[in-house]
Structures are given as structure tokens and as C-alpha cells.
Design a protein around this motif. Structure first.
Motif, mmCIF file in Angstrom:
data_model
loop_
_atom_site.group_PDB
_atom_site.id
_atom_site.type_symbol
_atom_site.label_atom_id
_atom_site.label_comp_id
_atom_site.label_asym_id
_atom_site.label_seq_id
_atom_site.Cartn_x
_atom_site.Cartn_y
_atom_site.Cartn_z
ATOM 1 N N CYS A 108 0.181 7.166 -6.435
ATOM 2 C CA CYS A 108 -1.001 8.030 -6.513
ATOM 3 C C CYS A 108 -0.682 9.456 -6.071
ATOM 4 O O CYS A 108 -1.168 10.421 -6.654
ATOM 5 C CB CYS A 108 -2.146 7.460 -5.683
ATOM 6 N N GLU A 147 4.431 11.193 1.289
ATOM 7 C CA GLU A 147 4.005 9.862 0.804
ATOM 8 C C GLU A 147 4.986 9.340 -0.241
ATOM 9 O O GLU A 147 5.373 8.174 -0.219
ATOM 10 C CB GLU A 147 2.604 9.922 0.179
ATOM 11 N N GLU A 158 0.182 4.221 -2.608
ATOM 12 C CA GLU A 158 -0.024 5.593 -2.144
ATOM 13 C C GLU A 158 1.009 6.547 -2.725
ATOM 14 O O GLU A 158 0.687 7.676 -3.083
ATOM 15 C CB GLU A 158 -0.020 5.632 -0.617
ATOM 16 N N LYS A 214 -8.380 9.927 -2.979
ATOM 17 C CA LYS A 214 -7.891 10.454 -1.703
ATOM 18 C C LYS A 214 -6.690 11.373 -1.934
ATOM 19 O O LYS A 214 -6.614 12.472 -1.370
ATOM 20 C CB LYS A 214 -7.499 9.283 -0.791
ATOM 21 N N MET A 261 -9.861 -0.180 -5.295
ATOM 22 C CA MET A 261 -8.856 0.287 -4.337
ATOM 23 C C MET A 261 -7.955 1.340 -4.976
ATOM 24 O O MET A 261 -7.624 2.347 -4.340
ATOM 25 C CB MET A 261 -8.031 -0.903 -3.841
ATOM 26 N N THR A 310 0.824 -1.218 0.000
ATOM 27 C CA THR A 310 0.000 0.000 0.000
ATOM 28 C C THR A 310 0.850 1.255 0.000
ATOM 29 O O THR A 310 0.434 2.274 -0.561
ATOM 30 C CB THR A 310 -0.976 0.020 1.195
ATOM 31 N N GLN A 332 -9.989 4.553 -5.253
ATOM 32 C CA GLN A 332 -10.200 5.181 -3.940
ATOM 33 C C GLN A 332 -8.921 5.878 -3.453
ATOM 34 O O GLN A 332 -8.978 6.996 -2.940
ATOM 35 C CB GLN A 332 -10.647 4.141 -2.904
ATOM 36 N N THR A 333 -7.807 5.209 -3.632
ATOM 37 C CA THR A 333 -6.540 5.795 -3.203
ATOM 38 C C THR A 333 -6.223 7.028 -4.050
ATOM 39 O O THR A 333 -5.800 8.066 -3.521
ATOM 40 C CB THR A 333 -5.400 4.765 -3.304
#
Length: 144
Positions: A27, A91, A24, A73, A66, A20, A69-70
Motif C-alpha cells: 500500500c 514501510e 502496508e 491510511k 482492511m 500486515t 483502510q490500509t
């Protein structure tokens, strides 16, 4: 030769699958480029999701929902001003020590920047910063 390359690609996909922090970071970098000119347009959102989903390691490790959604965000954070964008740089920084991840982060950001056919000056500034932090040759990636 091709078998060796195919094996390396499969190894990289497996290595990053389900990470993840990698999702992240990719993204976040994509969102930073999309927001570089101060606004995030609908076309940039679509191009951003498409570029992230095109990453084989991410699409193998995460379902489309997923990823979306990421990405949403991170785009929301990018639209949150300097504080939001500073958090996105954090990040990204979390995975840049890994050369394979670093290159994938910069490549995805580059795909987002080129999504409308040209790299805008503000996007180039973000790409240059990303490449420098990632210790990646941006010109080499742009020529690929």
C-alpha cells in the motif's frame, strides 16, 4: 509443469497471508506512485485499491475493508508532504529483503502507475527507485 507452478503460487499465497507488514509495504509503494505528481486524484485512488486487491496473497489474507483502510491510511500519509512520504519509504523497506515480497511491491506500484494507460515521468522516478531498492529488474516487469 502447471501443477508445479500452481503449487508455488499457493505456497507464496500462504507464506504472505496475514502479513500486515507486507500489506502496508504494498500500500505504501502504491501510495508513493499515486502521489508522485504531487496530487492524488480520485481515479488513482480507485486504481490503487484495485491493484492492491488484485494481489492474491493480500486478498487471501485480508478482507477488502482492511485493504481499503490500509490503502487510505497510506494515501493520507503520501499527501502529508515529505515527512509522510519518507515514512512510506520506510514501510516499503521493511519487506524488500524478501525477493518475492519485493517483486510483488514493485509489480503493484507498476500497476498503479499504468492505471491511467501510461507511466508518467514522475511515476517512473518512483518506480526506478523502488526497483533499485528491491533489486528488481523494472524493465522485465514492464515487459510482462
Amino acid at each position: 509443469m502447471f501443477g508445479f507452478l500452481k503449487g508455488k503460487a499457493a505456497e507464496a499465497t500462504q507464506k504472505f497471508s496475514g502479513r500486515t507488514d507486507f500489506l502496508e509495504a504494498v500500500c505504501a509503494a502504491a501510495a508513493l506512485v499515486a502521489a508522485a505528481d504531487g496530487e492524488i486524484e480520485d481515479g488513482e485512488i480507485k486504481a490503487t485499491i484495485k491493484a492492491v486487491a488484485a494481489n492474491k496473497a493480500l486478498s487471501a489474507g485480508f478482507d477488502q475493508k482492511m485493504i481499503e483502510q490500509t490503502m487510505e491510511k497510506m494515501l493520507s500519509r503520501a499527501g502529508g508532504g515529505r515527512v509522510g512520504r519518507a515514512g512510506l519509504w520506510d514501510e516499503v523497506g521493511e519487506v524488500l529483503k524478501n525477493p518475492d515480497m519485493a517483486e510483488a511491491v514493485v509489480l503493484t506500484a507498476l500497476d498503479v502507475a499504468e492505471g491511467d494507460g501510461e507511466v508518467e515521468p514522475q511515476e517512473k522516478i518512483v518506480l526506478d527507485r523502488l526497483a533499485k531498492l528491491a533489486n528488481v529488474d523494472l524493465n522485465r516487469l514492464m515487459a510482462a
